[in-house]
Design a protein around this motif. Structure first.
Motif, PDB file in Angstrom:
ATOM      1  N   LEU A  47       0.811  -1.213   0.000  1.00  0.00           N
ATOM      2  CA  LEU A  47       0.000   0.000   0.000  1.00  0.00           C
ATOM      3  C   LEU A  47       0.851   1.273   0.000  1.00  0.00           C
ATOM      4  CD1 LEU A  47      -2.616  -1.080   2.697  1.00  0.00           C
ATOM      5  CD2 LEU A  47      -2.931  -1.065   0.214  1.00  0.00           C
ATOM      6  N   VAL A  48       2.137   1.146   0.296  1.00  0.00           N
ATOM      7  CA  VAL A  48       3.022   2.311   0.340  1.00  0.00           C
ATOM      8  C   VAL A  48       3.115   2.912  -1.063  1.00  0.00           C
ATOM      9  CG1 VAL A  48       5.374   3.098   0.798  1.00  0.00           C
ATOM     10  CG2 VAL A  48       4.315   1.392   2.300  1.00  0.00           C
ATOM     11  N   PRO A  49       2.813   4.207  -1.201  1.00  0.00           N
ATOM     12  CA  PRO A  49       2.823   4.829  -2.530  1.00  0.00           C
ATOM     13  C   PRO A  49       4.203   4.785  -3.197  1.00  0.00           C
ATOM     14  CG  PRO A  49       1.762   6.272  -0.926  1.00  0.00           C
ATOM     15  CD  PRO A  49       2.395   5.154  -0.160  1.00  0.00           C
ATOM     16  N   THR A  50       4.197   4.801  -4.503  1.00  0.00           N
ATOM     17  CA  THR A  50       5.428   4.845  -5.290  1.00  0.00           C
ATOM     18  C   THR A  50       6.248   6.057  -4.884  1.00  0.00           C
ATOM     19  OG1 THR A  50       4.277   3.811  -7.125  1.00  0.00           O
ATOM     20  CG2 THR A  50       6.328   4.947  -7.650  1.00  0.00           C
ATOM     21  N   GLY A  51       7.539   5.854  -4.731  1.00  0.00           N
ATOM     22  CA  GLY A  51       8.428   6.941  -4.361  1.00  0.00           C
ATOM     23  C   GLY A  51       8.574   7.124  -2.866  1.00  0.00           C
ATOM     24  N   CYS A  52       7.866   6.321  -2.094  1.00  0.00           N
ATOM     25  CA  CYS A  52       7.952   6.386  -0.630  1.00  0.00           C
ATOM     26  C   CYS A  52       8.557   5.087  -0.118  1.00  0.00           C
ATOM     27  CB  CYS A  52       6.567   6.573  -0.021  1.00  0.00           C
ATOM     28  SG  CYS A  52       5.723   8.079  -0.531  1.00  0.00           S
ATOM     29  N   TRP A  53       8.917   5.073   1.131  1.00  0.00           N
ATOM     30  CA  TRP A  53       9.468   3.867   1.732  1.00  0.00           C
ATOM     31  C   TRP A  53       8.939   3.736   3.157  1.00  0.00           C
ATOM     32  CZ3 TRP A  53      12.015   8.314   0.675  1.00  0.00           C
ATOM     33  CH2 TRP A  53      12.605   8.999   1.736  1.00  0.00           C
ATOM     34  N   LEU A  54       9.154   2.581   3.720  1.00  0.00           N
ATOM     35  CA  LEU A  54       8.617   2.228   5.026  1.00  0.00           C
ATOM     36  C   LEU A  54       9.742   2.181   6.046  1.00  0.00           C
ATOM     37  CD1 LEU A  54       5.921   1.283   6.279  1.00  0.00           C
ATOM     38  CD2 LEU A  54       6.577  -1.031   5.682  1.00  0.00           C
ATOM     39  N   GLU A  55       9.527   2.794   7.201  1.00  0.00           N
ATOM     40  CA  GLU A  55      10.468   2.728   8.313  1.00  0.00           C
ATOM     41  C   GLU A  55       9.692   2.467   9.594  1.00  0.00           C
ATOM     42  OE1 GLU A  55      12.805   6.290   8.643  1.00  0.00           O
ATOM     43  OE2 GLU A  55      13.681   6.047   6.638  1.00  0.00           O
ATOM     44  N   VAL A  56      10.322   1.749  10.513  1.00  0.00           N
ATOM     45  CA  VAL A  56       9.736   1.557  11.839  1.00  0.00           C
ATOM     46  C   VAL A  56      10.560   2.408  12.791  1.00  0.00           C
ATOM     47  CG1 VAL A  56       9.196  -0.077  13.665  1.00  0.00           C
ATOM     48  CG2 VAL A  56       8.934  -0.752  11.273  1.00  0.00           C
ATOM     49  N   ARG A  57       9.874   3.303  13.488  1.00  0.00           N
ATOM     50  CA  ARG A  57      10.534   4.217  14.423  1.00  0.00           C
ATOM     51  C   ARG A  57       9.931   4.030  15.809  1.00  0.00           C
ATOM     52  NH1 ARG A  57      10.590   9.760  10.828  1.00  0.00           N
ATOM     53  NH2 ARG A  57      11.797   8.938   9.078  1.00  0.00           N
ATOM     54  N   ARG A  58      10.536   4.653  16.785  1.00  0.00           N
ATOM     55  CA  ARG A  58      10.025   4.531  18.155  1.00  0.00           C
ATOM     56  C   ARG A  58       8.590   5.018  18.295  1.00  0.00           C
ATOM     57  NH1 ARG A  58      14.963   6.630  21.899  1.00  0.00           N
ATOM     58  NH2 ARG A  58      16.491   5.914  20.391  1.00  0.00           N
ATOM     59  N   VAL A  59       8.227   6.031  17.537  1.00  0.00           N
ATOM     60  CA  VAL A  59       6.876   6.602  17.653  1.00  0.00           C
ATOM     61  C   VAL A  59       5.838   5.854  16.834  1.00  0.00           C
ATOM     62  CG1 VAL A  59       7.671   8.907  18.252  1.00  0.00           C
ATOM     63  CG2 VAL A  59       7.374   8.283  15.855  1.00  0.00           C
ATOM     64  N   GLY A  60       6.268   4.915  16.015  1.00  0.00           N
ATOM     65  CA  GLY A  60       5.333   4.142  15.214  1.00  0.00           C
ATOM     66  C   GLY A  60       5.900   3.825  13.850  1.00  0.00           C
ATOM     67  N   THR A  61       5.060   3.293  13.009  1.00  0.00           N
ATOM     68  CA  THR A  61       5.434   2.956  11.641  1.00  0.00           C
ATOM     69  C   THR A  61       5.329   4.218  10.802  1.00  0.00           C
ATOM     70  OG1 THR A  61       4.622   0.723  11.924  1.00  0.00           O
ATOM     71  CG2 THR A  61       4.847   1.504   9.670  1.00  0.00           C
ATOM     72  N   CYS A  62       6.310   4.424   9.938  1.00  0.00           N
ATOM     73  CA  CYS A  62       6.373   5.650   9.149  1.00  0.00           C
ATOM     74  C   CYS A  62       6.443   5.322   7.667  1.00  0.00           C
ATOM     75  CB  CYS A  62       7.613   6.438   9.561  1.00  0.00           C
ATOM     76  SG  CYS A  62       7.851   7.942   8.616  1.00  0.00           S
ATOM     77  N   VAL A  63       5.587   5.976   6.890  1.00  0.00           N
ATOM     78  CA  VAL A  63       5.729   5.982   5.438  1.00  0.00           C
ATOM     79  C   VAL A  63       6.427   7.299   5.130  1.00  0.00           C
ATOM     80  CG1 VAL A  63       4.537   6.133   3.228  1.00  0.00           C
ATOM     81  CG2 VAL A  63       3.770   4.503   4.947  1.00  0.00           C
ATOM     82  N   CYS A  64       7.637   7.187   4.619  1.00  0.00           N
ATOM     83  CA  CYS A  64       8.483   8.355   4.378  1.00  0.00           C
ATOM     84  C   CYS A  64       8.551   8.657   2.890  1.00  0.00           C
ATOM     85  CB  CYS A  64       9.894   8.094   4.902  1.00  0.00           C
ATOM     86  SG  CYS A  64       9.930   7.601   6.632  1.00  0.00           S
ATOM     87  N   CYS A  65       8.500   9.924   2.577  1.00  0.00           N
ATOM     88  CA  CYS A  65       8.662  10.414   1.219  1.00  0.00           C
ATOM     89  C   CYS A  65       9.628  11.587   1.314  1.00  0.00           C
ATOM     90  CB  CYS A  65       7.322  10.862   0.639  1.00  0.00           C
ATOM     91  SG  CYS A  65       6.089   9.544   0.591  1.00  0.00           S
ATOM     92  N   ALA A  66       9.878  12.246   0.211  1.00  0.00           N
ATOM     93  CA  ALA A  66      10.767  13.399   0.258  1.00  0.00           C
ATOM     94  C   ALA A  66      10.291  14.371   1.347  1.00  0.00           C
ATOM     95  CB  ALA A  66      10.822  14.070  -1.101  1.00  0.00           C
ATOM     96  N   SER A  67       8.976  14.565   1.446  1.00  0.00           N
ATOM     97  CA  SER A  67       8.383  15.397   2.474  1.00  0.00           C
ATOM     98  C   SER A  67       6.875  15.292   2.312  1.00  0.00           C
ATOM     99  CB  SER A  67       8.842  16.841   2.309  1.00  0.00           C
ATOM    100  OG  SER A  67       8.160  17.688   3.190  1.00  0.00           O
ATOM    101  N   PRO A  68       6.095  15.191   3.282  1.00  0.00           N
ATOM    102  CA  PRO A  68       6.357  14.910   4.692  1.00  0.00           C
ATOM    103  C   PRO A  68       6.363  13.401   4.972  1.00  0.00           C
ATOM    104  CG  PRO A  68       4.027  15.361   4.410  1.00  0.00           C
ATOM    105  CD  PRO A  68       4.677  15.461   3.034  1.00  0.00           C
TER     106      PRO A  68
END
Length: 119
Positions: free
Chosen positions: A70-91
């Motif tokens: 489900l992660v959009p194209t151009g984004c990636w997935l990270e697991v951080r202390r505050v939760g799961t993050c879908v990261c892109c260039a911004s935000p």
């Protein structure tokens, strides 16, 4: 826009879910692939295509691998202390849920909703 409302409803359903279900799989699939609504429903999460072949929703809330699709194209997935993050260039978009796959679903669906046409 109707598609935004469907994505928002899927996010809310994920946030409120206590357990994965085929109904939730179907709701997520319909939010991401609106054309599924034009197909005949065989059962929750399964539709019949025009050629008779079944189209099945992945088990998004119960599989991290399925949820990651489900992660959009151009984004990636990270697991951080505050939760799961879908990261892109911004935000970045975060998902928090006791079930890890649902946290991914929440973050990814938020990213799709807020990126609009860039989904």
């Amino acid at each position: 826009m109707a598609e935004d409302a469907i994505l928002a409803a899927a996010i809310t359903a994920c946030q409120l879910a206590r357990l994965p279900s085929r109904l939730l799989d179907a709701q997520i699939a319909l939010a991401v692939f609106p054309a599924l609504a034009d197909l005949k429903v065989i059962e929750a999460g399964v539709w019949r295509q025009d050629d008779g072949a079944p189209a099945r929703a992945l088990r998004y809330p119960s599989s991290r691998f399925a949820a990651a699709t489900l992660v959009p194209t151009g984004c990636w997935l990270e697991v951080r202390r505050v939760g799961t993050c879908v990261c892109c260039a911004s935000p970045d978009w975060f998902g928090v849920h006791a079930i890890g796959a649902l946290a991914i679903c929440i973050a990814a669906l938020h990213a799709r909703l807020e990126r609009g046409a860039d989904k």
